[in-house]
Design a protein around this motif. Sequence first.
Motif, PDB file in Angstrom:
ATOM      1  N   SER A 106       0.594  -1.081  -0.009  1.00 59.65           N
ATOM      2  CA  SER A 106       0.083   0.040  -0.283  1.00 59.65           C
ATOM      3  C   SER A 106       0.671   1.305   0.006  1.00 59.65           C
ATOM      4  O   SER A 106       0.548   1.985  -0.715  1.00 59.65           O
ATOM      5  CB  SER A 106      -0.999  -0.081   1.150  1.00 59.65           C
ATOM      6  OG  SER A 106      -1.805  -1.049   1.209  1.00 59.65           O
ATOM      7  N   ALA A 108       3.999   1.693  -0.957  1.00 55.58           N
ATOM      8  CA  ALA A 108       4.562   1.660  -2.111  1.00 55.58           C
ATOM      9  C   ALA A 108       3.743   2.428  -3.377  1.00 55.58           C
ATOM     10  O   ALA A 108       4.296   3.162  -4.033  1.00 55.58           O
ATOM     11  CB  ALA A 108       5.188   0.517  -2.672  1.00 55.58           C
ATOM     12  N   VAL A 109       2.579   1.718  -3.388  1.00 62.68           N
ATOM     13  CA  VAL A 109       1.470   2.399  -4.313  1.00 62.68           C
ATOM     14  C   VAL A 109       1.264   3.835  -4.069  1.00 62.68           C
ATOM     15  O   VAL A 109       1.113   4.538  -5.204  1.00 62.68           O
ATOM     16  CB  VAL A 109       0.473   1.521  -4.506  1.00 62.68           C
ATOM     17  CG1 VAL A 109      -0.556   1.858  -5.137  1.00 62.68           C
ATOM     18  CG2 VAL A 109       0.829   0.200  -5.052  1.00 62.68           C
ATOM     19  N   PHE A 111       3.077   6.145  -2.573  1.00 67.82           N
ATOM     20  CA  PHE A 111       3.996   7.034  -2.889  1.00 67.82           C
ATOM     21  C   PHE A 111       4.338   7.038  -4.541  1.00 67.82           C
ATOM     22  O   PHE A 111       4.488   8.186  -5.158  1.00 67.82           O
ATOM     23  CB  PHE A 111       5.496   6.492  -2.546  1.00 67.82           C
ATOM     24  CG  PHE A 111       5.719   7.148  -0.927  1.00 67.82           C
ATOM     25  CD1 PHE A 111       5.814   8.301  -0.696  1.00 67.82           C
ATOM     26  CD2 PHE A 111       5.963   6.334  -0.190  1.00 67.82           C
ATOM     27  CE1 PHE A 111       5.991   8.845   0.527  1.00 67.82           C
ATOM     28  CE2 PHE A 111       5.845   6.683   1.234  1.00 67.82           C
ATOM     29  CZ  PHE A 111       5.981   8.112   1.304  1.00 67.82           C
ATOM     30  N   THR A 112       3.935   5.971  -5.200  1.00 70.60           N
ATOM     31  CA  THR A 112       3.937   5.848  -6.644  1.00 70.60           C
ATOM     32  C   THR A 112       2.985   6.925  -7.354  1.00 70.60           C
ATOM     33  O   THR A 112       3.338   7.635  -8.065  1.00 70.60           O
ATOM     34  CB  THR A 112       4.014   4.610  -7.215  1.00 70.60           C
ATOM     35  OG1 THR A 112       5.020   3.600  -6.438  1.00 70.60           O
ATOM     36  CG2 THR A 112       4.005   4.373  -8.707  1.00 70.60           C
ATOM     37  N   PHE A 113       1.896   6.811  -6.925  1.00 75.35           N
ATOM     38  CA  PHE A 113       0.891   7.339  -7.533  1.00 75.35           C
ATOM     39  C   PHE A 113       0.422   8.547  -6.299  1.00 75.35           C
ATOM     40  O   PHE A 113      -0.773   8.522  -6.074  1.00 75.35           O
ATOM     41  CB  PHE A 113      -0.364   6.480  -7.860  1.00 75.35           C
ATOM     42  CG  PHE A 113       0.042   5.469  -8.633  1.00 75.35           C
ATOM     43  CD1 PHE A 113      -0.134   5.845 -10.169  1.00 75.35           C
ATOM     44  CD2 PHE A 113       0.116   4.188  -8.375  1.00 75.35           C
ATOM     45  CE1 PHE A 113       0.231   4.937 -10.916  1.00 75.35           C
ATOM     46  CE2 PHE A 113       0.467   3.074  -9.335  1.00 75.35           C
ATOM     47  CZ  PHE A 113       0.501   3.541 -10.729  1.00 75.35           C
ATOM     48  N   ARG A 114       1.196   9.423  -6.045  1.00 79.28           N
ATOM     49  CA  ARG A 114       0.977  10.262  -5.024  1.00 79.28           C
ATOM     50  C   ARG A 114      -0.175  11.358  -5.296  1.00 79.28           C
ATOM     51  O   ARG A 114      -0.846  11.798  -4.279  1.00 79.28           O
ATOM     52  CB  ARG A 114       2.245  11.215  -4.858  1.00 79.28           C
ATOM     53  CG  ARG A 114       2.255  12.211  -3.698  1.00 79.28           C
ATOM     54  CD  ARG A 114       2.196  11.266  -2.343  1.00 79.28           C
ATOM     55  NE  ARG A 114       2.436  12.082  -1.227  1.00 79.28           N
ATOM     56  CZ  ARG A 114       1.451  12.468  -0.488  1.00 79.28           C
ATOM     57  NH1 ARG A 114       0.406  11.878  -0.666  1.00 79.28           N
ATOM     58  NH2 ARG A 114       1.792  13.196   0.564  1.00 79.28           N
ATOM     59  N   SER A 116      -3.243  10.698  -6.870  1.00 83.20           N
ATOM     60  CA  SER A 116      -4.323   9.643  -7.117  1.00 83.20           C
ATOM     61  C   SER A 116      -5.140   9.823  -5.590  1.00 83.20           C
ATOM     62  O   SER A 116      -4.505  10.189  -4.456  1.00 83.20           O
ATOM     63  CB  SER A 116      -4.175   8.339  -7.285  1.00 83.20           C
ATOM     64  OG  SER A 116      -3.438   7.762  -6.252  1.00 83.20           O
ATOM     65  N   GLY A 119      -3.140   7.597  -3.050  1.00 75.74           N
ATOM     66  CA  GLY A 119      -2.039   8.380  -2.800  1.00 75.74           C
ATOM     67  C   GLY A 119      -2.312   9.393  -1.611  1.00 75.74           C
ATOM     68  O   GLY A 119      -1.523   9.752  -0.814  1.00 75.74           O
TER      69      GLY A 119
END
Length: 127
Positions: A106, A108-109, A111-114, A116, A119
């Motif tokens: 969670s 990791a996702v 931070f990746t899709f900050r 969204s 995020g």
Amino acid sequence: MPIININQLNQLMNSTMIYAVVVGVVAFVVAMIVANMFPWEGGNDRSYIKRRIAFIVIGVCAVLGFWIYNDWVVADSIRNAGFQNMFKACNLKCIGINLATYTVVSIAVMFTFRHSKFGSILGKEKK
């Protein structure tokens, strides 16, 4: 099917650990879907707080549900008391596996899709 020997117990514990990872990933998917159901509020947007609460509730429900099912249903199929204690120790490890999978995937996702909705659970971005 009753567990009566050590080989069956080892197979049960291995599959329980795999199920812990699966439950963690499924809980992550549910949290992502629920986070996207909350609309942006606009202006002084505080919808991330609702998403954060839902994220925590889903994680707690996944971990507790997995533990309770294994403790009440699966452990009862083990006939030997020593084997039951070994499985209960494995069940405690599986709580950590479940929670770690849910949290690590969670975050990791997030931070990746900050930018969204998922995020935004991390909080408001500083501009």
